[in-house]
Every structure is written in structure tokens, then in C-alpha cells.
Design an enzyme around this catalytic site. Sequence first.
Site, short mmCIF file in Angstrom:
data_model
loop_
_atom_site.label_atom_id
_atom_site.label_comp_id
_atom_site.label_asym_id
_atom_site.label_seq_id
_atom_site.Cartn_x
_atom_site.Cartn_y
_atom_site.Cartn_z
N LYS A 189 63.19 -40.74 6.88
CA LYS A 189 62.97 -41.58 8.06
C LYS A 189 64.00 -42.70 8.01
CE LYS A 189 59.55 -44.78 9.99
NZ LYS A 189 58.22 -45.38 9.79
N TRP A 190 64.87 -42.75 8.99
CA TRP A 190 65.99 -43.72 9.04
C TRP A 190 65.61 -44.84 10.00
CZ3 TRP A 190 71.76 -41.97 9.33
CH2 TRP A 190 72.59 -43.07 9.63
N ASP A 191 65.41 -46.01 9.44
CA ASP A 191 64.93 -47.16 10.21
C ASP A 191 66.08 -48.14 10.45
OD1 ASP A 191 63.16 -48.91 11.42
OD2 ASP A 191 61.87 -49.15 9.66
N ASP A 195 55.85 -48.66 16.94
CA ASP A 195 54.95 -49.06 15.86
C ASP A 195 53.53 -49.22 16.37
OD1 ASP A 195 56.59 -48.99 13.71
OD2 ASP A 195 57.10 -51.11 13.72
C1 DGJ Z 1 59.57 -50.58 11.10
C2 DGJ Z 1 59.10 -49.19 11.39
O1 DGJ Z 1 58.94 -49.01 12.77
C3 DGJ Z 1 57.81 -48.95 10.64
O2 DGJ Z 1 57.30 -47.68 10.96
C4 DGJ Z 1 58.05 -49.10 9.17
O3 DGJ Z 1 58.91 -48.09 8.74
C5 DGJ Z 1 58.62 -50.47 8.87
N1 DGJ Z 1 59.76 -50.76 9.68
C6 DGJ Z 1 58.99 -50.58 7.43
O4 DGJ Z 1 59.65 -51.74 7.14
#
Ligand code: DGJ
Length: 719
Positions: free
Chosen positions: A467-469, A539
Amino acid sequence: MISVNSTNKCFYLEAESFSYVLRVNEIGFLTNAYFGKRIPRADLSYPKYDWNVATGGECCAERMSGLMQEYATYGLGDFREPALIPRDERGSRIAELAYLDYELLAEKPEIRSGIPTAEGRETLVIRLGDRDTGLQVKLYYTVYEKENILTRRAEIVNETAGTVTLEKALSLTLDLPEAGFELLTLWGHNNRERQPERTPLRHGRMCMGNTRNITSHQASNFMALLRPETREESGEVYAAALMYSGAHYEAAEEDEFGRTRLSMGIQPEGFAWTLQPGESFETPEAVLCYTDRGLGQMSRQFHDFYRSYVISPRWVDRERPVVLNSWEGMFFDFDEARLFDTIDGLKDSGIDTFVLDDGWFGARNSAEAGLGDWYPNRAKLPGGLAALAERCRANGLRFGFWIEPEMVNPDSDLYRAHPDWAIGVPGREPVVRRHQLVLDLTRREVLDWVKQTMADVIRESGASYVKWDMNRPLTENFSQGWPAERQGELLHRYVLGVYELAKFLTESFPEVFFEGCSSGGGRFDGAMLRYFPQIWTSDNTDAESRMKIQYGTSLVYPLSASSNHVSRVPSRQNFRVTPRETRRNVAYNGSYGYEFDIRKIPQEEFAAIKGDVERYRSLSALIRRGDLYRGSNRTESNEAVLSVVAKDKSEAYVTFYAALNCPKHHFVLKIPGLAPERLYRVEGKNLVLPGAVLERVGLTLPLLSGDFASFGFRLTAED
Ligand code: DGJ
């Protein structure tokens, strides 16, 4: 299909249901002669279409003033939005782009700088040039006939004798000879992404866009012109979306003569790109969509296009992982023992992948430290990521983990070693957001370090999912790697760095599934879908909020691109309590997963997961491939109806949702999109009815119990 008539100098770009006709007019300029419902291939050179004549302008004196310009330039008497502002060494910003020639390419060329484009075949390239300076513009067009999509982009070639600085270089101008449209855009914020907003277009310019250098929660790179009478399944729509993930700009302008211009491209604010003689600049690709059958048809055309030409064929139709993501259940509060317990507990639950979110590396015990130090925190995870992957395997699960490769915390070893690697003005205290700074991916040494570091981590992790945030916008846009006169290139160069990194990692690990994310759905666009088959939509996992967020997202992007998780109640975002069935039913309309703490989830909720996942798997091919019909939507009504119909109309999955319960109200559920004559069996009822009856007469629903009620059922054709 693209055809060119050299006698009347018309270019016909035709899809199954639209025609897009360009014409070189009598004085040698490329004009948009028609865009709309498909028409016979006619000679459109008759005077009605020469705006100079229509407005009584003198051809020579007012050459460009009233043209339906195909790529509008600045300072020549057309005072509407220009697509191009080139500044030459004299300081002149004028370029009068006359038609030069065209070329028909059998294969669609890629953008050399690395901006992702949709796959495609035959491409028309029209070359325009300024007689005075020699500056040239190439316009690229590809038609997707079945999907009723046209892609467009521009390349600016410096054929002048000196340096040219582009102060603005948009992807498209679209001139329509009519007014009275309504404008549809998607605004939002963190936890409330892609909210549709529809408003009459007034005289003057209405703009969207952002300068954050992500697609952004605030403004999607999408804009549509609608007729006032356009509804879900009727009426004209001219829509455009940009294949780009940085700062973008969209504008719609109605002028005093009753014409409308749509413009879209890279955000010009803060942008300046220098071209030496012989160099060129290629803009991102804009995706144009036309239909006279309403917003629903617009969405289906976009969905088919993204599924067929943008999302990787490797993943687009593969069964998606059903994950438990650790974030909402644990945040930063975990160690190996707790993770092992979770993984063991997931055995035989139906969930197939455990994803460890933020907090596994460096001194990352909160958002305050550790970004950049991409080695497992051995105090928390003595066996590192590999031990977690191994534990997953032992329990019949796959393993995934979270990264945020573009960032650094000032409190990190990386920053202490390389403070200049962060974007910012030396000597000026930086704006820190979420305690972090952005790595300067425009610098080769930084980008190469990130590429190598991420590749090592992924290789050693044993993971099959990443998962690349990306959790903060860019500010103080200054790079220590570039001279003063190139600082205006920073934002776009940064985005190119992101694409290079994404291409490198996805190609290096073809069997790893990458999911995109940006503080929820802050970087949801066609370019990202090239690398990430699905993107974390928001989120906000509250089902009521998600009905609206997913509705706005579905206007442009296919359901499979939308990553949806069932989480616990009360919602972490707004404390709302919604029934488990509704959280599940809402999440079913996309790529499905979970967020919970295995120690706290009630036994009956946990026990229900297996059946819910089985049900999802039985529906997932239909959700991935089907046509979406929206009977009503939660943004405009208390009730929402979604119907995902198989392409061959053999089955459908219907979701009904009502936000507030109205005790005396019997809602009639009318199901759109079915084959009118075919007979459908209604799941769970002893009922077989023709599609037309289900669509026009509908099903009268029983009274629902409580607020936020929902249900989903299948329709299966009997023949
Ligand atoms: C923001 C993301 O949208 C969340 O799902 C989670 O991965 C957090 N960052 C982690 O810091």
C-alpha cells in the site's frame, strides 16, 4: 476511426456515438468545427462555421480573435482562456499557431518524459507553428470507438533559435459554439472526497484545480459540461478527466457571444518550463467523453475506458485480495506478538491477505518520526517483515505492508544525514505537515536512493501486496538540485519522479499488487490507475459517508478501482453507528476488505466474515466487469439504488440503501439497466419478472428497520 479529407481540410474523429471534426479554415488556422452526437461525414467548411465571418470580423485584422481555436494561445485578440503562454528571449509571449501538416500514426506513442498514457492504436498528430518564431505545437488525438472516448494532448516543440519558457502549457482547449451549460465538478476534503457539485455556468470563467501537487481531496481533475436537462440516464454530457497526479487546472468559460470553452491541464500557477532550441514539452493526456445519454452513460464510458486501456491487464480482471488492514484496528500500537495473534486469528476467516499499515519501520511509534528509515523496527518486530510474511503463509494468508516512499520525518536518520534531500528553501524554517517533509524526487540521487531502498524492502519482505501512501501536499517549492531559473519546473518534475518510481517498482515486482493511497483518496486519478489497479477511496469508512464518496468516485472511475473496507462502529471518523450489513453492502460495491482489531471485534461480527467474503467472491467478477447503473444516489436523495449489470445482461447485483427510515414510506425499487424482455429471477423471492417490469413497475419494499438500512440481491436471467 480517424479520417482526413484533404480537399475540404477536415479531420473526422469518429466514435460509435460521437463525431469530433476539426477543420483548417480559409486563413490557415485549425478550428473545432463540431463535437457532439455522431453526424454524417459532411463538409463543414460552409461559412456558418467560420466565426470570423459570423461576427463580421476582418479575416486579416482579427485572425485569431473569434476562432473556435483548437489549442488557444495568448495575446492575439481571443481574450478567453489560453492553453499556451510561451515566453521567448525577448519577453514576447505571442505564438500564432497556424496549421502546418498532419501525420497518422499506426501506434499511439508514449509520452517520453514518463507521464502515463492510456494504451491505444491509431493516433492523429496535427502540427501547428508560429511563422514569426518557429515555435511548434503537435496535437495528439486517439479515438476509442466502442468506449466513446477521445484522448488529447499537446507537445510544444521549441523550433525557435533561442530559449523559450512555457508559463502555461495546458492539455486541451475545447471550444463549443453554444452556451447555457451547467458545470459538474468534484470537490472535497480529507474524509469527504469527490463530492459532486453542479451549478449553472455564468458568463466569465469558473475554475477548479489545485496547487498541492497531488490530485487532491479538494478538486478532482475532472470537469463536465451538462445541459440543464441532463439527468442520470438522459441528456448531453461533455466531460474531461486528466491523466495526471500533480497540480492541475480546469476552467469553463462562457463568453459574450454565447460560446463555451473548456480548458484543462497542468496548473500554471508556479509553473515555468524552459525549453532550449530543439527541446520539447509534452503535456499530460486529457480523456474526453461525450454522450447524449446522461451521467450514467458518461460513467460507463469512462469505466470501460479505464478498465480496457489504463488499468494493467495483469490485474484489471484478477480476483482482488480481500485484506485485513491493520490501521483502524491498531494504528501504531503493535508488536510482533500482537501481529502474530492477529494473523493466527485470521486463519480460515475468509480474509486472504493481512496488510500491516504504518508503524513497522525505524523509530516510527507515532507520526512524529521514522519516515525515511525503511528498515523494520526490531524492538517491535524482531523477525522483521519476513517473519510476518512467513506467519501469514503458515496460516494460508498472503502478506502486505505500507510504505510512504516520498516522505521524510525531520526526526529520522535519513533527514539527519541528508537535510538537503527535502524540498524546501534553505535557511527558511519549513512548514511541517503531519510532522513530515517531502523528499526531492526531482534529484537523481534522491530518486535513485528511494528506488533502491524500496526495492530492497519489498524484495526482503516476502510480501505480495504493497500500500503506497502519500500524506502531505508540497509547499515551499524549492529544490537544491536545480538553478534559480529552473525552479518553476519543480512540481512537474516531482510528479515525473513519482511516475518513474511507480513504474520501476511495479515492473520490478510484477507479482506484487500495489494499492494507491494519499491520506485516503487524495491522489485518485487515471495516471495513478496505470500503476495501482485500486486506490484507497477515503479514510472515512463510515457507510453513510461512503455512499456519497463512492458515488462521486464512480462518476469517473470503475467500481473495481475503489478500495472499500468494512470497519468497526462507532465510526472512527464521525462516531456514527451503522449496521454491519450496511457497512458490508456499501463496501461490496468496489474492491473489498476490512479494518478491525481482532481482540475487540464482537464474536458474531467476526463469525459473519467468512460468509460475507464468500458472497463477495461470488459477486466480484460482476462488480469488476459489469456496467454500473445508478437508480438514485445518496447525494441527491435519501435512498440510493445501484445496479451492476453483466455486459451480456445475464445477471445483475442490486444494492438498495436508505439513510433515514421513513416509517410510512414504501419505497418502490426500480432497477435500471436490465434487458427489457428477459426474465430475471429475484434472489430470495419466489419471483421471476421481465427486466422492463423490474425497471418500470419495480419492487415495493417492506418497511425497513432503523436508519442506514440496506440490502443487496442478485437477479439472474432465466434463459
Ligand atoms: C493515511 C492513510 O489514508 C491511512 O489509511 C493510513 O495508511 C495512514 N495514512 C497511515 O499513516
